[in-house]
Design a protein around this motif. Sequence first.
Motif, PDB file in Angstrom:
ATOM      1  N   LEU A   1      -4.296 -40.816 -34.555  1.00  7.02           N
ATOM      2  CA  LEU A   1      -3.144 -41.567 -34.448  1.00  7.02           C
ATOM      3  C   LEU A   1      -3.397 -42.696 -33.331  1.00  7.02           C
ATOM      4  N   ALA A   2      -4.575 -42.968 -32.990  1.00  5.55           N
ATOM      5  CA  ALA A   2      -4.976 -44.028 -31.862  1.00  5.55           C
ATOM      6  C   ALA A   2      -4.854 -45.333 -32.426  1.00  5.55           C
ATOM      7  N   TYR A   3      -4.866 -45.606 -33.530  1.00  7.55           N
ATOM      8  CA  TYR A   3      -4.687 -46.960 -34.269  1.00  7.55           C
ATOM      9  C   TYR A   3      -3.013 -47.297 -34.319  1.00  7.55           C
ATOM     10  N   ASP A   4      -2.361 -46.330 -34.006  1.00  7.29           N
ATOM     11  CA  ASP A   4      -0.948 -46.696 -34.198  1.00  7.29           C
ATOM     12  C   ASP A   4      -0.372 -47.325 -33.112  1.00  7.29           C
ATOM     13  N   ALA A   5      -0.805 -48.494 -32.883  1.00  9.28           N
ATOM     14  CA  ALA A   5      -0.641 -49.235 -31.569  1.00  9.28           C
ATOM     15  C   ALA A   5      -0.941 -50.577 -31.750  1.00  9.28           C
ATOM     16  N   SER A   6      -0.885 -51.425 -30.481  1.00  9.97           N
ATOM     17  CA  SER A   6      -1.299 -52.860 -30.581  1.00  9.97           C
ATOM     18  C   SER A   6      -2.146 -53.076 -29.244  1.00  9.97           C
ATOM     19  N   LEU A   7      -3.111 -53.831 -29.260  1.00 10.26           N
ATOM     20  CA  LEU A   7      -3.840 -54.446 -27.829  1.00 10.26           C
ATOM     21  C   LEU A   7      -2.779 -55.564 -27.706  1.00 10.26           C
ATOM     22  N   LEU A   8      -2.522 -55.604 -26.456  1.00 10.60           N
ATOM     23  CA  LEU A   8      -1.823 -56.641 -25.816  1.00 10.60           C
ATOM     24  C   LEU A   8      -2.587 -57.522 -24.649  1.00 10.60           C
ATOM     25  N   ILE A   9      -2.791 -58.830 -24.888  1.00 16.02           N
ATOM     26  CA  ILE A   9      -3.390 -59.656 -23.792  1.00 16.02           C
ATOM     27  C   ILE A   9      -2.343 -60.218 -23.105  1.00 16.02           C
ATOM     28  N   LEU A  10      -2.262 -59.982 -21.984  1.00 20.14           N
ATOM     29  CA  LEU A  10      -1.018 -60.458 -21.024  1.00 20.14           C
ATOM     30  C   LEU A  10      -1.839 -61.698 -19.871  1.00 20.14           C
ATOM     31  N   ASP A  11      -1.223 -62.829 -19.850  1.00 21.85           N
ATOM     32  CA  ASP A  11      -1.406 -63.599 -18.825  1.00 21.85           C
ATOM     33  C   ASP A  11      -0.222 -63.639 -18.088  1.00 21.85           C
ATOM     34  N   GLY A  12      -0.406 -62.881 -16.684  1.00 19.19           N
ATOM     35  CA  GLY A  12       0.760 -62.581 -15.817  1.00 19.19           C
ATOM     36  C   GLY A  12       1.614 -61.788 -16.413  1.00 19.19           C
ATOM     37  N   VAL A  13       2.867 -62.155 -16.556  1.00 13.70           N
ATOM     38  CA  VAL A  13       3.959 -61.299 -17.399  1.00 13.70           C
ATOM     39  C   VAL A  13       4.127 -61.530 -19.054  1.00 13.70           C
ATOM     40  N   ASP A  14       3.559 -62.820 -19.287  1.00 18.49           N
ATOM     41  CA  ASP A  14       3.639 -63.307 -20.707  1.00 18.49           C
ATOM     42  C   ASP A  14       2.547 -62.386 -21.421  1.00 18.49           C
ATOM     43  N   ILE A  15       2.980 -62.137 -22.864  1.00 17.68           N
ATOM     44  CA  ILE A  15       2.158 -61.521 -23.946  1.00 17.68           C
ATOM     45  C   ILE A  15       1.588 -62.659 -24.428  1.00 17.68           C
ATOM     46  N   THR A  16       0.261 -62.804 -24.416  1.00 16.39           N
ATOM     47  CA  THR A  16      -0.174 -64.189 -25.110  1.00 16.39           C
ATOM     48  C   THR A  16      -1.014 -63.879 -26.423  1.00 16.39           C
ATOM     49  N   VAL A  17      -1.607 -62.635 -26.538  1.00 16.97           N
ATOM     50  CA  VAL A  17      -2.046 -62.154 -28.211  1.00 16.97           C
ATOM     51  C   VAL A  17      -1.576 -60.847 -28.137  1.00 16.97           C
ATOM     52  N   LYS A  18      -1.222 -60.536 -29.417  1.00 18.91           N
ATOM     53  CA  LYS A  18      -0.926 -59.292 -29.756  1.00 18.91           C
ATOM     54  C   LYS A  18      -2.030 -58.940 -31.098  1.00 18.91           C
ATOM     55  N   PHE A  19      -2.677 -57.867 -30.880  1.00 15.28           N
ATOM     56  CA  PHE A  19      -3.455 -57.592 -32.042  1.00 15.28           C
ATOM     57  C   PHE A  19      -3.210 -56.221 -32.624  1.00 15.28           C
ATOM     58  N   PRO A  20      -2.471 -56.056 -33.650  1.00 16.43           N
ATOM     59  CA  PRO A  20      -2.276 -54.725 -34.279  1.00 16.43           C
ATOM     60  C   PRO A  20      -3.442 -54.027 -34.677  1.00 16.43           C
ATOM     61  N   LEU A  21      -3.504 -52.860 -34.021  1.00 17.30           N
ATOM     62  CA  LEU A  21      -4.860 -52.038 -34.309  1.00 17.30           C
ATOM     63  C   LEU A  21      -5.091 -51.414 -35.616  1.00 17.30           C
ATOM     64  N   GLN A  22      -3.944 -51.095 -36.370  1.00 20.20           N
ATOM     65  CA  GLN A  22      -4.185 -50.622 -37.930  1.00 20.20           C
ATOM     66  C   GLN A  22      -4.609 -51.807 -38.561  1.00 20.20           C
ATOM     67  N   GLU A  23      -4.289 -53.137 -38.368  1.00 22.89           N
ATOM     68  CA  GLU A  23      -4.693 -54.338 -39.201  1.00 22.89           C
ATOM     69  C   GLU A  23      -6.286 -54.335 -38.676  1.00 22.89           C
ATOM     70  N   LEU A  24      -6.434 -54.273 -37.287  1.00 27.48           N
ATOM     71  CA  LEU A  24      -7.810 -54.330 -36.989  1.00 27.48           C
ATOM     72  C   LEU A  24      -8.948 -53.483 -37.658  1.00 27.48           C
ATOM     73  N   GLN A  25      -8.186 -52.173 -37.737  1.00 29.64           N
ATOM     74  CA  GLN A  25      -9.167 -51.157 -38.209  1.00 29.64           C
ATOM     75  C   GLN A  25      -9.699 -51.399 -39.682  1.00 29.64           C
ATOM     76  N   GLU A  26      -8.519 -51.973 -40.510  1.00 30.68           N
ATOM     77  CA  GLU A  26      -8.928 -52.243 -41.806  1.00 30.68           C
ATOM     78  C   GLU A  26      -9.856 -53.390 -41.894  1.00 30.68           C
ATOM     79  N   GLN A  27      -9.787 -54.381 -40.888  1.00 26.93           N
ATOM     80  CA  GLN A  27     -10.579 -55.604 -41.078  1.00 26.93           C
ATOM     81  C   GLN A  27     -12.146 -55.255 -40.593  1.00 26.93           C
ATOM     82  N   LEU A  28     -12.066 -54.399 -39.644  1.00 25.47           N
ATOM     83  CA  LEU A  28     -13.523 -53.970 -39.248  1.00 25.47           C
ATOM     84  C   LEU A  28     -14.178 -53.046 -40.173  1.00 25.47           C
ATOM     85  N   SER A  29     -13.422 -52.471 -40.944  1.00 22.78           N
ATOM     86  CA  SER A  29     -13.886 -51.444 -42.037  1.00 22.78           C
ATOM     87  C   SER A  29     -14.303 -52.050 -43.032  1.00 22.78           C
ATOM     88  N   ASN A  30     -14.105 -53.186 -43.260  1.00 21.98           N
ATOM     89  CA  ASN A  30     -14.389 -53.950 -44.601  1.00 21.98           C
ATOM     90  C   ASN A  30     -15.626 -54.671 -44.290  1.00 21.98           C
TER      91      ASN A  30
END
Length: 161
Positions: free
Chosen positions: A132-161
């Motif tokens: 279940l660990a990929y049922d999440a998103s990596l968020l990169i914040l700058d202060g209190v603002d979310i600047t980048v959101k990486f859905p881990l499920q999509e990331l898992q699919e990209q890295l496995s190809n």
Amino acid sequence: MKKIGFLLVLCFVFSLLTAFEHQDKLEITDTEITVIQSEGILRYDFKIKNTGEATIESDFDYPGQHPFGIEFIVQPNEKLSEVMIMEEHTNYKKMLPLGSGHAGFFEPNVEMPVYLEYKIKDDVNPEEVKELAYDASLLILDGVDITVKFPLQELQEQLSN
């Protein structure tokens, strides 16, 4: 009075447009997920590369003494949050953090390692947590603002190809 309000709104919008302006240059090049059963830890290890030509660092500023800067969190979706210890008294889904490490800025054309650790519930199968660990998103914040959101499920699919 109307001019002051307009100027404040204009300044706010400008700060949103310029803060962390190179986030589109960040790319996750590798990820590893580890479950440390003896300590009840779910650990994420990421390598994040700045594909641009300039250093990316926090632009966050506020009147206090300890600026937040760049922060990394894994935000769980529903299934992962059911097997993790969650923080209470918040409007956000937050897993209980146990540790993290990163440089806090991104040098150009360099992979920066980032690790994040979270507490697993005691009565949960570690293999289920890993699934279940990929049922999440990596968020990169700058202060209190979310600047980048990486859905881990999509990331898992990209890295496995």
